[in-house]
Design a protein around this motif. Structure first.
Motif, PDB file in Angstrom:
ATOM      1  N   LEU A 189      44.211  27.079 -21.390  1.00 45.46           N
ATOM      2  CA  LEU A 189      43.849  27.603 -20.072  1.00 45.46           C
ATOM      3  C   LEU A 189      43.799  29.129 -20.032  1.00 45.46           C
ATOM      4  N   ILE A 190      44.765  29.792 -20.680  1.00 41.86           N
ATOM      5  CA  ILE A 190      44.735  31.267 -20.648  1.00 41.86           C
ATOM      6  C   ILE A 190      43.654  31.807 -21.584  1.00 41.86           C
ATOM      7  N   ALA A 191      43.107  30.936 -22.430  1.00 40.28           N
ATOM      8  CA  ALA A 191      42.001  31.375 -23.281  1.00 40.28           C
ATOM      9  C   ALA A 191      40.743  31.631 -22.466  1.00 40.28           C
ATOM     10  N   ILE A 192      40.577  30.890 -21.370  1.00 48.58           N
ATOM     11  CA  ILE A 192      39.328  30.978 -20.605  1.00 48.58           C
ATOM     12  C   ILE A 192      39.078  32.378 -20.060  1.00 48.58           C
ATOM     13  N   PRO A 193      39.991  32.965 -19.248  1.00 56.35           N
ATOM     14  CA  PRO A 193      39.724  34.313 -18.738  1.00 56.35           C
ATOM     15  C   PRO A 193      39.685  35.370 -19.830  1.00 56.35           C
ATOM     16  N   VAL A 194      40.543  35.219 -20.858  1.00 59.14           N
ATOM     17  CA  VAL A 194      40.555  36.197 -21.950  1.00 59.14           C
ATOM     18  C   VAL A 194      39.233  36.176 -22.698  1.00 59.14           C
ATOM     19  N   MET A 195      38.749  34.971 -23.021  1.00 53.61           N
ATOM     20  CA  MET A 195      37.506  34.855 -23.773  1.00 53.61           C
ATOM     21  C   MET A 195      36.287  35.233 -22.941  1.00 53.61           C
ATOM     22  N   VAL A 196      36.305  34.876 -21.661  1.00 53.29           N
ATOM     23  CA  VAL A 196      35.190  35.249 -20.790  1.00 53.29           C
ATOM     24  C   VAL A 196      35.090  36.766 -20.705  1.00 53.29           C
ATOM     25  N   GLY A 197      36.234  37.423 -20.526  1.00 53.75           N
ATOM     26  CA  GLY A 197      36.244  38.887 -20.445  1.00 53.75           C
ATOM     27  C   GLY A 197      35.806  39.530 -21.746  1.00 53.75           C
ATOM     28  N   ALA A 198      36.375  39.070 -22.852  1.00 53.59           N
ATOM     29  CA  ALA A 198      36.074  39.671 -24.153  1.00 53.59           C
ATOM     30  C   ALA A 198      34.629  39.417 -24.570  1.00 53.59           C
ATOM     31  N   THR A 199      34.179  38.167 -24.431  1.00 58.32           N
ATOM     32  CA  THR A 199      32.809  37.856 -24.826  1.00 58.32           C
ATOM     33  C   THR A 199      31.793  38.494 -23.887  1.00 58.32           C
ATOM     34  N   GLY A 200      32.148  38.579 -22.598  1.00 57.28           N
ATOM     35  CA  GLY A 200      31.257  39.237 -21.641  1.00 57.28           C
ATOM     36  C   GLY A 200      31.056  40.700 -21.989  1.00 57.28           C
ATOM     37  N   LEU A 201      32.160  41.378 -22.334  1.00 58.28           N
ATOM     38  CA  LEU A 201      32.083  42.789 -22.722  1.00 58.28           C
ATOM     39  C   LEU A 201      31.273  42.958 -23.995  1.00 58.28           C
ATOM     40  N   ASP A 202      31.536  42.091 -24.967  1.00 62.22           N
ATOM     41  CA  ASP A 202      30.791  42.163 -26.232  1.00 62.22           C
ATOM     42  C   ASP A 202      29.313  41.871 -26.033  1.00 62.22           C
ATOM     43  N   LEU A 203      29.013  40.911 -25.149  1.00 60.72           N
ATOM     44  CA  LEU A 203      27.618  40.534 -24.916  1.00 60.72           C
ATOM     45  C   LEU A 203      26.843  41.681 -24.275  1.00 60.72           C
ATOM     46  N   LEU A 204      27.471  42.389 -23.353  1.00 60.37           N
ATOM     47  CA  LEU A 204      26.826  43.543 -22.732  1.00 60.37           C
ATOM     48  C   LEU A 204      26.515  44.619 -23.767  1.00 60.37           C
ATOM     49  N   LYS A 205      27.462  44.838 -24.685  1.00 60.45           N
ATOM     50  CA  LYS A 205      27.269  45.864 -25.701  1.00 60.45           C
ATOM     51  C   LYS A 205      26.257  45.437 -26.765  1.00 60.45           C
TER      52      LYS A 205
END
Length: 265
Positions: A189-205
C-alpha cells in the motif's frame, strides 16, 4: 531483439519483481543490460511498466484504498488502519527521494551498484528473519503509528537501486513485530504513493525521449507488467507465509554472484 519481445520480457520481470523482495529496479537494470536495452529510452520504458505494477496493486487492494479517504477513524481515534498510517509510512521515503533523486539517477543506476544493493538487502532480510519476535500486529487494523513510521524509515533504504523496497519494508515490519501478512500488505500500500510520485517525476523529465513509434512497445510492457503483477502479489503472500524471507535473500545473493561472474568472464 524485437522491441515487443523485449517489452514482454521486461514486463514479466517488473510484474514479478516489483512487490517481491528481490528488487525490480535491480532486475530491470541487469536484464536490460543482458538484452542490450539501455539508455534514456530504456529508462523511460522502465518508468511506464512500473505504472502497470502500481495499477495491479491498486486493483487488488481497491477496497482498502477507498476506505483511506474516510478521516473518521483518525478523528475518533479508532483502532483501524487509516490514511495517517500511509502518511507515516510514505513521508521518510519521499524526503529521501527528493533529496537524493538526482544523485541516485546519475551515479547509482549501474549493474555494479545494483549487485551491492542485492547483497546488502539480502543481509538485512536474513537479519530480520533471525531477530523477528512473536507478532503484535496480525492485521493492518492492528498496526500502530509507530510501526508504520518505522517501516517508512526502512523504506528509505530502497532509494539505493537493488536494495528492494519490498525487502526493506517487509524486513522493517518483521523487526517491529508485524506479521508477514501485515508487513507485506502495508509494504504494497505505501508503494503506491511513493511509486506514483517517483515515476511521475521521472516521466516528466523523460517526456522528450518518447515518440509515437514507442507506443506498441510501451503498451505491451505496461499490460504485461499489470497482469503478471496481480498474479505475483497473490502468489507471494502464500509463499511468504510458508517460507519467510530467507529463500528470497539467498536468491539475491546467487543472482549477484552469477551476474558478477558474467561481467568478469
Amino acid at each position: 531483439m524485437n522491441d515487443i519481445v523485449i517489452a514482454i520480457i521486461l514486463g514479466i520481470v517488473e510484474g514479478l519483481a516489483e512487490f517481491l523482495p528481490i528488487s525490480s529496479t535491480g532486475h530491470l537494470i541487469l536484464v536490460g543490460h543482458l538484452l542490450g536495452f539501455e539508455g534514456e529510452r530504456a529508462k523511460t520504458f522502465e518508468i511506464v511498466i512500473q505504472l502497470g505494477a502500481i495499477l495491479a496493486i491498486s486493483v487488488l487492494y481497491r477496497k482498502r484504498l477507498i476506505s483511506l479517504f474516510s478521516i473518521r477513524p483518525i478523528l475518533e481515534k479508532q483502532k483501524k488502519f487509516n490514511a495517517l498510517h500511509i502518511i507515516l509510512g510514505v513521508l521518510p521515503a519521499v524526503i529521501a527521494g527528493l533529496l537524493l533523486h538526482d544523485i541516485i539517477k546519475t551515479y547509482l543506476f549501474r549493474p555494479n551498484t545494483v549487485v551491492i544493493g542485492l547483497v546488502a538487502g539480502a543481509i538485512l532480510m536474513i537479519f530480520a528473519e533471525k531477530k523477528k519476535q512473536e507478532p503484535t500486529s496480525h492485521s493492518l487494523d492492528e498496526l500502530t503509528y509507530r510501526q508504520a513510521l518505522t517501516i517508512g524509515i526502512f523504506q528509505c533504504l530502497a532509494v539505493y537501486p537493488g536494495f528492494s523496497r519490498a525487502g526493506s519494508t517487509i524486513s522493517g515490519g518483521l523487526l517491529t513485530r508485524a506479521s508477514y501478512k501485515t508487513a507485506s500488505e502495508f509494504s504494497f500500500l505505501i508503494a503506491i504513493p511513493v511509486m506514483v510520485g517517483a515515476t511521475g517525476l521521472d516521466l516528466l523529465k523523460s517526456w522528450n525521449y518518447l515518440s509515437t513509434n514507442d507506443i506498441p512497445m510501451f503498451v505491451t510492457g505496461f499490460i504485461t507488467s499489470f497482469i503478471v503483477g496481480m498474479v505475483a502479489v497473490v502468489t507471494f503472500l502464500r509463499i511468504l507465509k510458508k517460507l519467510g524471507l530467507t529463500p528470497f535473500a539467498y536468491y539475491r545473493m546467487v543472482l549477484a554472484i552469477v551476474f558478477t561472474a558474467y561481467v568478469l568472464f
